[in-house]
Design a protein around this motif. Sequence first.
Motif, PDB file in Angstrom:
ATOM      1  N   LYS A   2     -53.603  64.572  47.764  1.00  0.00           N
ATOM      2  CA  LYS A   2     -54.659  63.637  48.144  1.00  0.00           C
ATOM      3  C   LYS A   2     -55.448  63.184  46.929  1.00  0.00           C
ATOM      4  O   LYS A   2     -55.885  64.003  46.120  1.00  0.00           O
ATOM      5  CB  LYS A   2     -55.601  64.313  49.158  1.00  0.00           C
ATOM      6  CG  LYS A   2     -56.725  63.414  49.648  1.00  0.00           C
ATOM      7  CD  LYS A   2     -56.179  62.282  50.472  1.00  0.00           C
ATOM      8  CE  LYS A   2     -57.301  61.427  51.036  1.00  0.00           C
ATOM      9  NZ  LYS A   2     -56.806  60.296  51.805  1.00  0.00           N
ATOM     10  N   VAL A   4     -58.657  62.009  45.125  1.00  0.00           N
ATOM     11  CA  VAL A   4     -60.096  62.174  45.317  1.00  0.00           C
ATOM     12  C   VAL A   4     -60.819  61.192  44.420  1.00  0.00           C
ATOM     13  O   VAL A   4     -60.525  61.100  43.221  1.00  0.00           O
ATOM     14  CB  VAL A   4     -60.548  63.624  44.996  1.00  0.00           C
ATOM     15  CG1 VAL A   4     -62.065  63.738  45.088  1.00  0.00           C
ATOM     16  CG2 VAL A   4     -59.882  64.606  45.942  1.00  0.00           C
ATOM     17  N   ASN A   6     -63.252  59.771  41.952  1.00  0.00           N
ATOM     18  CA  ASN A   6     -64.119  60.277  40.900  1.00  0.00           C
ATOM     19  C   ASN A   6     -64.760  59.095  40.204  1.00  0.00           C
ATOM     20  O   ASN A   6     -64.108  58.394  39.445  1.00  0.00           O
ATOM     21  CB  ASN A   6     -63.311  61.125  39.907  1.00  0.00           C
ATOM     22  CG  ASN A   6     -64.181  61.719  38.810  1.00  0.00           C
ATOM     23  OD1 ASN A   6     -65.384  61.467  38.744  1.00  0.00           O
ATOM     24  ND2 ASN A   6     -63.573  62.517  37.954  1.00  0.00           N
ATOM     25  N   ALA A  40     -62.615  63.676  52.778  1.00  0.00           N
ATOM     26  CA  ALA A  40     -61.497  64.143  51.960  1.00  0.00           C
ATOM     27  C   ALA A  40     -61.268  63.228  50.768  1.00  0.00           C
ATOM     28  O   ALA A  40     -60.936  63.684  49.664  1.00  0.00           O
ATOM     29  CB  ALA A  40     -60.231  64.232  52.820  1.00  0.00           C
ATOM     30  N   GLU A  41     -61.439  61.924  50.976  1.00  0.00           N
ATOM     31  CA  GLU A  41     -61.273  60.956  49.888  1.00  0.00           C
ATOM     32  C   GLU A  41     -62.285  61.201  48.775  1.00  0.00           C
ATOM     33  O   GLU A  41     -61.975  61.066  47.587  1.00  0.00           O
ATOM     34  CB  GLU A  41     -61.423  59.543  50.443  1.00  0.00           C
ATOM     35  CG  GLU A  41     -61.153  58.429  49.462  1.00  0.00           C
ATOM     36  CD  GLU A  41     -59.679  58.133  49.286  1.00  0.00           C
ATOM     37  OE1 GLU A  41     -59.364  57.205  48.518  1.00  0.00           O
ATOM     38  OE2 GLU A  41     -58.837  58.809  49.901  1.00  0.00           O
ATOM     39  N   GLY A  43     -63.818  64.151  48.342  1.00  0.00           N
ATOM     40  CA  GLY A  43     -63.713  65.525  47.875  1.00  0.00           C
ATOM     41  C   GLY A  43     -64.891  66.378  48.271  1.00  0.00           C
ATOM     42  O   GLY A  43     -65.294  67.279  47.532  1.00  0.00           O
TER      43      GLY A  43
END
Length: 225
Positions: A2, A4, A6, A40-41, A43
């Motif tokens: 996946k 994440v 940042n 989830a994307e 984090g």
Amino acid sequence: MKRVINMGRGISTADRIAEAGRRLFNSKGYAATSLNEIAAEVGISQGNLTYHFPAKRDLALRIEADARQIAQARRKNLKPSSNIAEDYVEHLLFAMSLTWDHRFLFRDRTQFGSGIDVRNSESELTADFDELHTLLKRIAAAGMFRQDAVTDLLILTRAIWIVSRYWMDYLSEFEGREEITWKDQERGIEHHYAVLLPCLTAEAKRDFRAALTRAPRQPIGNGTS
């Protein structure tokens, strides 16, 4: 694995959530995107997300406020030039870009927009329409319309605005596009011009074509918007 998001230091968690939500709402649709997917994307846990945005609708409205702020900042700094055609093309390209980057706001509004009046004084849809109408008034005042053309500027504004407004929906829904290139911009403008240019004098048509040629060749959106 996946991915994440940042966004670097100095970006608040709420901002990261809003960016992730915008991307997922755009690509999957508001209804099909869960808060868990957005968390989830980014984090983070879903509990952390709901601390900032208790409901999905709250997140959608935050993204809408961000889009409104972008449009308001442009309008605040907008200074009409002596070249009507260039001002017109700038208006059109900005509207296309903002619509694409926030397309779920237009496409999925019925799913989260209950109670929102797009006709109120703060609506950027209204402001965009009014800006287009003002540009057409400038064209008329400059004598750029053919004398035998339809002169009801409000009807012409509506026709042009509707064509431009739904161009992004067409690209997404009929062509499955996720990235917009300059060629796509030109295609959209051609549809827009197909309504406007027949109303213009031959000289004005040349001016508007030249303004498009001089416009920056930069794609709108960022590929994953």
